[in-house]
Design a protein around this motif. Structure first.
Motif, PDB file in Angstrom:
ATOM      1  N   CYS A   1       6.995 -11.500   2.538  1.00  0.00           N
ATOM      2  CA  CYS A   1       5.920 -12.064   3.352  1.00  0.00           C
ATOM      3  C   CYS A   1       4.793 -12.387   2.377  1.00  0.00           C
ATOM      4  CB  CYS A   1       5.473 -11.045   4.389  1.00  0.00           C
ATOM      5  SG  CYS A   1       3.925 -11.477   5.201  1.00  0.00           S
TER       6      CYS A   1
ATOM      7  N   GLY B   1       0.422  -7.370   5.393  1.00  0.00           N
ATOM      8  CA  GLY B   1       1.834  -7.702   5.167  1.00  0.00           C
ATOM      9  C   GLY B   1       2.728  -6.502   5.411  1.00  0.00           C
ATOM     10  N   GLY B   2       2.295  -5.340   4.945  1.00  0.00           N
ATOM     11  CA  GLY B   2       3.069  -4.117   5.158  1.00  0.00           C
ATOM     12  C   GLY B   2       3.171  -3.794   6.638  1.00  0.00           C
TER      13      GLY B   2
ATOM     14  N   ASP C   1       3.324   3.139   4.735  1.00  0.00           N
ATOM     15  CA  ASP C   1       4.505   3.339   5.585  1.00  0.00           C
ATOM     16  C   ASP C   1       5.677   3.849   4.757  1.00  0.00           C
ATOM     17  OD1 ASP C   1       3.982   2.737   8.345  1.00  0.00           O
ATOM     18  OD2 ASP C   1       3.642   0.663   7.754  1.00  0.00           O
ATOM     19  N   LEU C   2       5.923   3.178   3.679  1.00  0.00           N
ATOM     20  CA  LEU C   2       7.109   3.465   2.866  1.00  0.00           C
ATOM     21  C   LEU C   2       7.094   4.894   2.320  1.00  0.00           C
ATOM     22  CD1 LEU C   2       9.365   1.413   2.107  1.00  0.00           C
ATOM     23  CD2 LEU C   2       8.294   1.256  -0.136  1.00  0.00           C
TER      24      LEU C   2
ATOM     25  N   ASP D   1      -0.545  -2.142  15.002  1.00  0.00           N
ATOM     26  CA  ASP D   1      -1.735  -2.646  15.688  1.00  0.00           C
ATOM     27  C   ASP D   1      -2.009  -4.125  15.476  1.00  0.00           C
ATOM     28  OD1 ASP D   1      -2.880  -0.498  17.249  1.00  0.00           O
ATOM     29  OD2 ASP D   1      -3.145   0.551  15.345  1.00  0.00           O
TER      30      ASP D   1
ATOM     31  N   ALA E   1      -0.706 -11.575   2.059  1.00  0.00           N
ATOM     32  CA  ALA E   1       0.020 -10.423   2.603  1.00  0.00           C
ATOM     33  C   ALA E   1      -0.562  -9.084   2.167  1.00  0.00           C
ATOM     34  CB  ALA E   1       1.489 -10.500   2.195  1.00  0.00           C
TER      35      ALA E   1
ATOM     36  N   GLU F   1      -4.789   8.044  14.198  1.00  0.00           N
ATOM     37  CA  GLU F   1      -4.093   7.959  15.471  1.00  0.00           C
ATOM     38  C   GLU F   1      -3.088   6.845  15.411  1.00  0.00           C
ATOM     39  OE1 GLU F   1      -2.952   9.500  17.632  1.00  0.00           O
ATOM     40  OE2 GLU F   1      -4.295   9.755  19.331  1.00  0.00           O
TER      41      GLU F   1
ATOM     42  N   LEU G   1      -8.920  -0.176  13.518  1.00  0.00           N
ATOM     43  CA  LEU G   1      -8.415   1.047  14.152  1.00  0.00           C
ATOM     44  C   LEU G   1      -7.343   1.741  13.315  1.00  0.00           C
ATOM     45  CD1 LEU G   1      -8.017  -0.050  17.882  1.00  0.00           C
ATOM     46  CD2 LEU G   1      -9.844   1.315  16.871  1.00  0.00           C
ATOM     47  N   VAL G   2      -6.818   1.061  12.335  1.00  0.00           N
ATOM     48  CA  VAL G   2      -5.694   1.626  11.583  1.00  0.00           C
ATOM     49  C   VAL G   2      -6.119   2.925  10.876  1.00  0.00           C
ATOM     50  CG1 VAL G   2      -4.156   1.271   9.609  1.00  0.00           C
ATOM     51  CG2 VAL G   2      -4.507  -0.574  11.269  1.00  0.00           C
TER      52      VAL G   2
ATOM     53  N   ILE H   1       3.752  -5.110  -5.251  1.00  0.00           N
ATOM     54  CA  ILE H   1       3.201  -6.461  -5.141  1.00  0.00           C
ATOM     55  C   ILE H   1       1.709  -6.431  -4.853  1.00  0.00           C
ATOM     56  CG2 ILE H   1       5.372  -7.481  -4.340  1.00  0.00           C
ATOM     57  CD1 ILE H   1       4.201  -7.242  -1.481  1.00  0.00           C
TER      58      ILE H   1
ATOM     59  N   THR I   1      -6.568   5.072   4.758  1.00  0.00           N
ATOM     60  CA  THR I   1      -5.392   4.276   5.138  1.00  0.00           C
ATOM     61  C   THR I   1      -5.748   2.791   5.114  1.00  0.00           C
ATOM     62  OG1 THR I   1      -5.103   5.998   6.816  1.00  0.00           O
ATOM     63  CG2 THR I   1      -3.474   4.251   6.784  1.00  0.00           C
TER      64      THR I   1
ATOM     65  N   VAL J   1      -5.896   1.104   1.606  1.00  0.00           N
ATOM     66  CA  VAL J   1      -4.657   0.788   0.879  1.00  0.00           C
ATOM     67  C   VAL J   1      -3.622   0.057   1.732  1.00  0.00           C
ATOM     68  CG1 VAL J   1      -4.754   2.467  -0.990  1.00  0.00           C
ATOM     69  CG2 VAL J   1      -3.884   3.163   1.222  1.00  0.00           C
ATOM     70  N   GLY J   2      -3.620   0.293   3.027  1.00  0.00           N
ATOM     71  CA  GLY J   2      -2.616  -0.343   3.891  1.00  0.00           C
ATOM     72  C   GLY J   2      -2.899  -1.833   4.017  1.00  0.00           C
TER      73      GLY J   2
ATOM     74  N   GLY K   1       0.822  -1.225   0.000  1.00  0.00           N
ATOM     75  CA  GLY K   1       0.000   0.000   0.000  1.00  0.00           C
ATOM     76  C   GLY K   1       0.845   1.259   0.000  1.00  0.00           C
TER      77      GLY K   1
HETATM   78  C1  LIG Z   1      -2.310   8.209   8.166  1.00  0.00           C
HETATM   79  C2  LIG Z   1      -1.758   6.892   8.600  1.00  0.00           C
HETATM   80  C3  LIG Z   1      -2.283   6.276   9.703  1.00  0.00           C
HETATM   81  C4  LIG Z   1      -1.804   5.041  10.104  1.00  0.00           C
HETATM   82  N1  LIG Z   1      -2.360   4.464  11.191  1.00  0.00           N
HETATM   83  C5  LIG Z   1      -1.894   3.267  11.606  1.00  0.00           C
HETATM   84  C6  LIG Z   1      -2.465   2.623  12.734  1.00  0.00           C
HETATM   85  O1  LIG Z   1      -3.407   3.129  13.338  1.00  0.00           O
HETATM   86  N2  LIG Z   1      -1.962   1.429  13.113  1.00  0.00           N
HETATM   87  C7  LIG Z   1      -0.952   0.826  12.443  1.00  0.00           C
HETATM   88  O2  LIG Z   1      -0.532  -0.251  12.838  1.00  0.00           O
HETATM   89  N3  LIG Z   1      -0.393   1.416  11.360  1.00  0.00           N
HETATM   90  C8  LIG Z   1      -0.832   2.609  10.935  1.00  0.00           C
HETATM   91  N4  LIG Z   1      -0.269   3.208   9.844  1.00  0.00           N
HETATM   92  C9  LIG Z   1       0.857   2.561   9.182  1.00  0.00           C
HETATM   93  C10 LIG Z   1       0.488   1.747   7.934  1.00  0.00           C
HETATM   94  O3  LIG Z   1      -0.682   2.203   7.339  1.00  0.00           O
HETATM   95  C11 LIG Z   1       0.327   0.287   8.210  1.00  0.00           C
HETATM   96  O4  LIG Z   1       1.488  -0.223   8.814  1.00  0.00           O
HETATM   97  C12 LIG Z   1       0.019  -0.516   6.937  1.00  0.00           C
HETATM   98  O5  LIG Z   1      -0.471  -1.755   7.284  1.00  0.00           O
HETATM   99  C13 LIG Z   1       1.246  -0.670   6.061  1.00  0.00           C
HETATM  100  O6  LIG Z   1       0.897  -1.394   4.922  1.00  0.00           O
HETATM  101  P1  LIG Z   1       1.332  -0.972   3.456  1.00  0.00           P
HETATM  102  O7  LIG Z   1       0.807  -1.985   2.578  1.00  0.00           O
HETATM  103  O8  LIG Z   1       0.897   0.414   3.184  1.00  0.00           O
HETATM  104  O9  LIG Z   1       2.922  -1.041   3.622  1.00  0.00           O
HETATM  105  P2  LIG Z   1       4.068  -0.419   2.685  1.00  0.00           P
HETATM  106  O10 LIG Z   1       4.282   1.010   3.039  1.00  0.00           O
HETATM  107  O11 LIG Z   1       3.803  -0.749   1.296  1.00  0.00           O
HETATM  108  O12 LIG Z   1       5.293  -1.254   3.213  1.00  0.00           O
HETATM  109  C14 LIG Z   1       5.766  -1.145   4.532  1.00  0.00           C
HETATM  110  C15 LIG Z   1       7.084  -1.886   4.661  1.00  0.00           C
HETATM  111  O13 LIG Z   1       6.881  -3.270   4.525  1.00  0.00           O
HETATM  112  C16 LIG Z   1       7.574  -3.792   3.393  1.00  0.00           C
HETATM  113  N5  LIG Z   1       6.632  -4.718   2.791  1.00  0.00           N
HETATM  114  C17 LIG Z   1       5.354  -4.477   2.426  1.00  0.00           C
HETATM  115  N6  LIG Z   1       4.774  -5.607   2.035  1.00  0.00           N
HETATM  116  C18 LIG Z   1       5.674  -6.582   2.159  1.00  0.00           C
HETATM  117  C19 LIG Z   1       5.664  -7.971   1.923  1.00  0.00           C
HETATM  118  N7  LIG Z   1       4.546  -8.591   1.516  1.00  0.00           N
HETATM  119  N8  LIG Z   1       6.775  -8.670   2.154  1.00  0.00           N
HETATM  120  C20 LIG Z   1       7.914  -8.072   2.584  1.00  0.00           C
HETATM  121  N9  LIG Z   1       7.985  -6.774   2.848  1.00  0.00           N
HETATM  122  C21 LIG Z   1       6.867  -6.018   2.634  1.00  0.00           C
HETATM  123  C22 LIG Z   1       7.927  -2.596   2.547  1.00  0.00           C
HETATM  124  O14 LIG Z   1       9.096  -2.825   1.813  1.00  0.00           O
HETATM  125  C23 LIG Z   1       8.103  -1.537   3.609  1.00  0.00           C
HETATM  126  O15 LIG Z   1       9.358  -1.655   4.190  1.00  0.00           O
HETATM  127  C24 LIG Z   1      -0.747   4.444   9.412  1.00  0.00           C
HETATM  128  C25 LIG Z   1      -0.213   5.080   8.289  1.00  0.00           C
HETATM  129  C26 LIG Z   1      -0.716   6.292   7.881  1.00  0.00           C
HETATM  130  C27 LIG Z   1      -0.143   6.948   6.676  1.00  0.00           C
END
Ligand SMILES: Cc1cc2nc3c(=O)[nH]c(=O)nc-3n(C[C@H](O)[C@H](O)[C@H](O)COP(=O)(O)OP(=O)(O)OC[C@H]3O[C@@H](n4cnc5c(N)ncnc54)[C@H](O)[C@@H]3O)c2cc1C
Lengths: 759, 301
Positions: free
Chosen positions: B161, B107-108, B29-30, B118, B68, B187, B94-95, B48, B100, B103-104, B26
């Motif tokens: 993952c 796995g991320g 985080d990145l 969380d 993932a 939050e 809660l995320v 991915i 968020t 798309v989040g 998504g």
């Molecule tokens: C506004 C906002 C609010 C948020 N609130 C929360 C919250 O309340 N609680 C919470 O826990 N998080 C929160 N987050 C963080 C984030 O949204 C979550 O951690 C989310 O699940 C990350 O997923 P992603 O797919 O976007 O990860 P990405 O940003 O795509 O990836 C994150 C990391 O994981 C790696 N990665 C991703 N997928 C894989 C895979 N399958 N295998 C190996 N490596 C991988 C990437 O290389 C990178 O290092 C928030 C973020 C934002 C921007």
């Protein structure tokens, strides 16, 4: 957010005129503008709170590929500016006094090239003592933020000394005697952290020169002030600087004053290309000279056993930050709020605006009011408790009212504060049983209307379609709706028949901008006057056509007809076509701002004209909160907001203003506060600086006590944009105190602070 | 300059990751970390997020296999997750904000390895395994052993993952996740706790697990949760004991969000509430997802 049934508008609804373009994404904001050859601007900020520049070498930046201009103080006229005290230059000269001070600026082909150029600038600092604590900064031996303060040009009415940028006091009656005579004396000290306007759109500026003239597009609430700032600092006449404000993504006071328009204009001139600056969120937090100041507020009140207030003494220390910006009048305004809308025969309140090495303070929605009102209304509940009176009863007993004399000797015509208190308490169910983790708190507030000069043109073109050409700035306050309604009513037309053309200093007459809740109050007057001239032209044309006297012509529902005989009529469209072949339908208006009321018996040191208020606005907020006793987390569940803002011209828009102000107040109450370390902001980001979200919003029930106020704005309207942001934090504090027993005297009342006070 | 590839198959993704490409799902985080200057965007990225192989939610004989790239929004609405692995649904719900969550991905969240993540504490109490795959093969690591520190996991750089494997929970078991939050959206957990309780046929606690968010460099399990809770009714003394056990396990830091003292106190409160909610669910109390919203203010009942 729920709108309670009773507040749903019974009058025809005015749909927000700029809504469709905003929600469909076709609205253009400053950052959206693109021009051929346009460069990106970036600034080098001080990034230290207080230091002497021992070396500033930009030669490396000039060598970075793609760089077109690099500017420092050495490249610009040596102009010191700021309203009140000329304590500031566009770029740091010799000394930086806060972390967000601009040291240098570059313009380059891309953001990345500009960033590389900034990184290539060499700047060495010799650290200077950081003035971090405004209370300590008043000491005679405290290091000075401005060692040469006495040499700065300043407004002669300001009382200044050392780090005290402005001192004001308000005194009336005999406070010592009053305190001696009082049955009970209650004292309290309250400390509020600073906070931010935090508009969702970080500011952006685009500048483009054509010959000797520059056009600047900027996200400003005050285009004319932005223009004047450019003219002052770059030494240009007003007719060579044109400022245009595209759609504005919020301001909340943070975009008042001029900011970075001159820097970008100077870059564009040096680069001979259009230049665009877009702030990052962090820059938006640290660099503008507008943020809500932290305060230390001490209040002592003498009260009789029957509950009447006899005397009040107060002292406020306001953290001015490094430069005065527009804060020169804040001490006196803060003093007015420490007095509050109460009948108090003996008062003595002083306030000091103190230089520190923090971000400069400046107008943020209802400057000084949320913090001082939080303190005063907390204190008011403590005073009521000391004499065993119910907080609502106590306020009803002591609040200013029609024909009563206020704390500075101003006598009020018809005002609705008492009715605001009654309705808020009623609607909130004051006194009803509640679960033991819930409580209701009340607070009252007041806020002035600001009479200033303002202008507008109104024209009808050949097809009868209208345009309002105004200097007023729409920043979400609803001018796009009220101004059209006023013009339409004057001409017997519909608001939809008008478009607003504005936010362009080269096109429209002067207006002070979206500041001081003044747009409807003053520009409304101008639009009514301008539309009135067109109405007169229409009546004359119709009189000719209908063979009647102009005095007998009525403009209504798109036609001009003879009074009493609606059949003898001619449409405004027809009249417009006639006018298009002869004398065009063009009106201009300004009108005389209402005069400031007289007051008696009050002595003001450092007077900034704030001790008497034109068309004061009043409010009472009753707030129901729920407290998680295990963690100190507080949620605001319901807010009853009752306002006397005079006549309400656009009910839907007014309700929106109140809801927004309340939400901002909830944020200030619970979560918004700047944390400093080494004089620098530690939480300059939206994750750590916690605004309230839509998910947090309480049910807000809004009511208006409508009094068509004499000597106010059009139809007896007062201002409304800032008043809703005055009382909420105080009401939340009083609700929390009922649950915690021990009172928390720190703002914001964060969960951890609430938890600590519960022991 | 960042090179950006969109993988069209898991194989291709694995090959690119083996070459040094960083996976992006998504991006919440990145990309945000890059925007705020915490970590620059990696030079080579492989997306991915659209891989079918990674987006399933499949019941297996052992439990549930969650791909993932399944988003938080999907997790919180998937009935089998809500019914059987409720703490995970509580956490996903809660995320951030709706956008968020849309798309989040889980796995991320798992790979980003924030101490405040969380989904971590729920995965620990549910005995989940992280399924890792590389061109070299596949392996599984228990959630309890997966995180090595803030932003660090035991996965190798070339491992993707691919899924989370959550074993079927025993009959009479239920779980919950609560967190302390200062506002109701956008939050980050100040602290949080997940709990699983297992009841026997007569409604007595026979097993329990509690894990904590944001009080240590990684998600941590509370030692001896079963010993504290087994055989006892959830009276105030029991709840105080579990709260104390959680507070003792915590080694929190002081930062802008909270002091260490406050965090240590509050994680006990969260642990107590998670246990209460899990027990409530195990005994048929329909506490809706997420607990934070269905029990009133903040994380409070
Ligand atoms: C506004 C906002 C609010 C948020 N609130 C929360 C919250 O309340 N609680 C919470 O826990 N998080 C929160 N987050 C963080 C984030 O949204 C979550 O951690 C989310 O699940 C990350 O997923 P992603 O797919 O976007 O990860 P990405 O940003 O795509 O990836 C994150 C990391 O994981 C790696 N990665 C991703 N997928 C894989 C895979 N399958 N295998 C190996 N490596 C991988 C990437 O290389 C990178 O290092 C928030 C973020 C934002 C921007």
């Amino acid at each position: 957010m729920a709108i309670a049934a009773e507040s749903i508008d019974r009058r025809p609804r005015l749909v927000r005129a700029d809504g469709p373009e905003k929600v469909t994404g076709t609205a253009l904001y400053t950052a959206d503008l693109r021009m051929t050859g346009m460069l990106a601007a970036k600034f080098l900020f001080a990034e230290v709170a207080h230091a002497r520049i021992t070396r500033l070498d930009v030669s490396g930046a000039r060598l970075v590929p793609g760089v077109f201009a690099v500017l420092t103080a050495a490249d610009l006229p040596d102009v010191r500016y700021s309203a009140g005290v000329a304590d500031r230059t566009l770029f740091a000269r010799d000394v930086v006094r806060f972390e967000g001070e601009v040291v240098a600026a570059v313009a380059a082909v891309t953001d990345e090239a500009a960033r590389r150029a900034i990184d290539a600038i060499i700047v060495d600092y010799e650290p200077l003592a950081i003035v971090d604590d405004p209370e300590a900064a008043r000491a005679d031996d405290a290091p000075l933020v401005h060692p040469h303060w006495a040499d700065y040009e300043s407004d002669p009415s300001l009382v200044r000394h050392g780090n005290v940028a402005a001192f004001s006091s308000i005194a009336r009656g005999d406070v010592d005697a009053g305190m001696a005579q009082a049955d009970v004396v209650v004292a309290g000290r309250y400390v509020a952290d600073g906070s931010h306007a935090a508009p969702i759109e970080p500011r952006a500026v685009v500048a483009r020169w054509e010959g000797e003239k520059v056009t600047i597009w900027t996200s400003s609430q005050v285009p004319f002030a932005a223009r004047d700032g450019v003219c002052e600092t770059l030494r240009l006449p007003t007719n060579r600087v044109r400022v245009i404000v595209p759609h504005l993504g919020g301001g909340f006071g943070g975009k008042c004053g001029f900011h970075f328009e001159p820097h970008v204009a100077a870059l564009a001139r040096a680069a001979r290309r259009p230049v665009k600056l877009v702030f990052t969120r962090r820059e938006e937090f640290i660099a503008p000279d507008r943020r809500r100041e932290s305060m230390i507020i001490e209040i002592t009140t003498g009260v009789n056993n029957d509950g009447t207030i006899v005397a009040r003494r107060g002292h406020v220390i306001l953290d001015n930050g490094a430069y005065i910006a527009d804060a020169a009048f804040f001490p006196q305004l803060a003093a007015m709020h420490v007095a509050g809308p109460y009948v108090i025969p003996n008062i003595e309140i002083s306030a000091e605006l103190v230089y520190t090495n923090h971000q400069p303070s400046g107008s943020v929605r209802a400057p000084t009011a949320p913090q001082t009102t939080w303190a005063r209304e907390s204190h008011t509940d403590e005073v009521a408790a000391a004499v065993g009176l119910d907080p609502v009863e106590f306020r009803l007993l002591n609040a200013v009212d029609t024909a009563k004399i206020g704390p500075t000797g101003q006598t009020y015509d018809e005002i609705g504060l008492i009715e605001c208190i009654r309705r808020a308490a009623d609607s909130a169910g004051w006194g009803r049983p509640l679960p033991d983790d819930e409580a209701i708190g009340v607070a009252i507030g007041w806020w002035p209307s600001f009479p200033v000069a303002s202008g507008a043109y109104v024209k009808l073109d050949s097809d009868g379609a209208g345009q309002i050409i105004t200097g007023a700035q729409e920043c979400g306050t609803g001018a796009v709706m009220t101004l059209r309604r006023l013009a339409a009513d004057e001409l017997g037309m519909q608001p939809d028949d008008f478009q607003i053309v504005g936010q362009d200093t080269a096109v429209a007459p002067y207006d002070v901008g979206a500041t001081g809740s003044q747009t409807l109050f003053n520009n409304g007057r101008a639009v009514v006057a301008a539309a009135g001239q067109v109405a007169e032209q229409l009546r004359n044309l119709a009189a000719d056509r209908l063979e009647a006297s102009a005095a007998d012509i009525v403009l209504d529902s798109g036609v001009a007809h003879v009074a009493g005989t609606p059949d003898r009529n001619v449409s405004i469209i027809e009249l417009a076509a006639i006018a298009a072949r002869g004398e065009l339908l063009i009106g201009h208006g300004s009108g005389q701002p209402p005069a400031t009321p007289e007051i008696s018996g009050t002595t003001c040191v450092g007077d900034q004209g704030m001790a008497a208020w034109v068309a004061p606005q009043f409010s009472c907020h009753a707030v129901r909160v729920k407290l998680d006793r295990d963690t100190g987390v507080v949620r605001v569940l319901e807010v009853d907001a009752v306002h006397d803002s005079g006549t309400i011209i656009n009910h839907l828009g007014a309700v929106g203003q109140v809801e927004g102000g309340v939400m901002m107040g909830v944020g200030q109450a619970l979560s918004e506060g700047t944390v400093y370390g080494d004089g620098r902001q530690r939480n300059a980001a939206l994750l750590e600086y916690k605004l309230q979200t839509a998910a947090d919003s309480p049910t807000v029930r809004t009511q208006f006590v409508e009094i068509a106020t004499e000597g106010a704005g059009p139809r007896g309207a007062k201002g409304l944009a800032e008043a809703p942001n005055v009382a909420t934090a105080g009401a939340v504090a009083n609700a929390i105190a009922r649950l915690t027993g021990e009172r928390l005297r720190r703002l914001p009342m964060t969960p951890e602070r609430v938890w600590e006070v519960m022991g | 300059m960042t090179e950006f590839e969109i993988a069209s198959s898991l194989e291709e993704a694995l090959a690119l990751v083996a070459e040094g490409y960083r996976p992006i799902a998504g991006g919440t985080d990145l990309v945000v970390a890059a925007r705020t200057g915490r970590a620059p965007l990696p030079g080579r990225l492989v997306s991915i997020e659209r891989l079918d192989e990674l987006s399933g939610i499949e019941p297996t004989t052992e439990g549930l296999l969650i791909g993932a790239v399944v988003t938080h929004a999907r997790l919180m609405r998937t009935q089998s997750v809500i019914d059987d692995f409720t703490a995970l649904a509580d956490a996903s719900a809660l995320v951030g904000s709706p956008s968020t969550r849309n798309v989040g991905t889980i796995g991320g969240n798992v790979m980003n390895a924030s101490p405040a993540m969380d989904t971590g504490a729920p995965l620990v109490v549910l005995n989940a395994e992280i399924v890792l795959r590389s061109t070299r093969g596949e392996r599984r690591v228990a959630a309890a052993d997966f995180w090595a520190g803030p932003g660090r996991t035991v996965a190798e750089p070339d491992e993707l993952c691919v899924a989370l494997a959550i074993p079927n929970q025993p009959d009479g078991s239920a779980s919950a996740y609560v967190r302390l939050e200062y506002r109701r959206a956008m939050e980050i957990a100040v602290v949080g706790a997940a709990a699983r309780v297992d009841l026997d046929g007569r409604g007595r606690i026979i097993g329990a697990s509690v894990a904590l968010t944001a009080v240590a460099p990684t998600i941590v399990a509370v030692d001896g949760a079963t010993e504290v809770l087994a055989g006892r009714s959830l009276d105030p003394a029991t709840l105080t004991d579990i709260a104390d056990a959680a507070s003792r396990k915590a080694t929190p830091i002081s930062d802008l969000r909270a002091s260490d003292t406050y965090r240590r106190h509050c994680v006990g409160v969260m642990a107590r509430r998670a246990v209460e909610a899990a027990f409530g669910r195990a005994t048929g109390d329909p506490i809706a997802v997420p607990v934070n919203r269905s029990t009133g203010i903040g994380a409070a009942r």
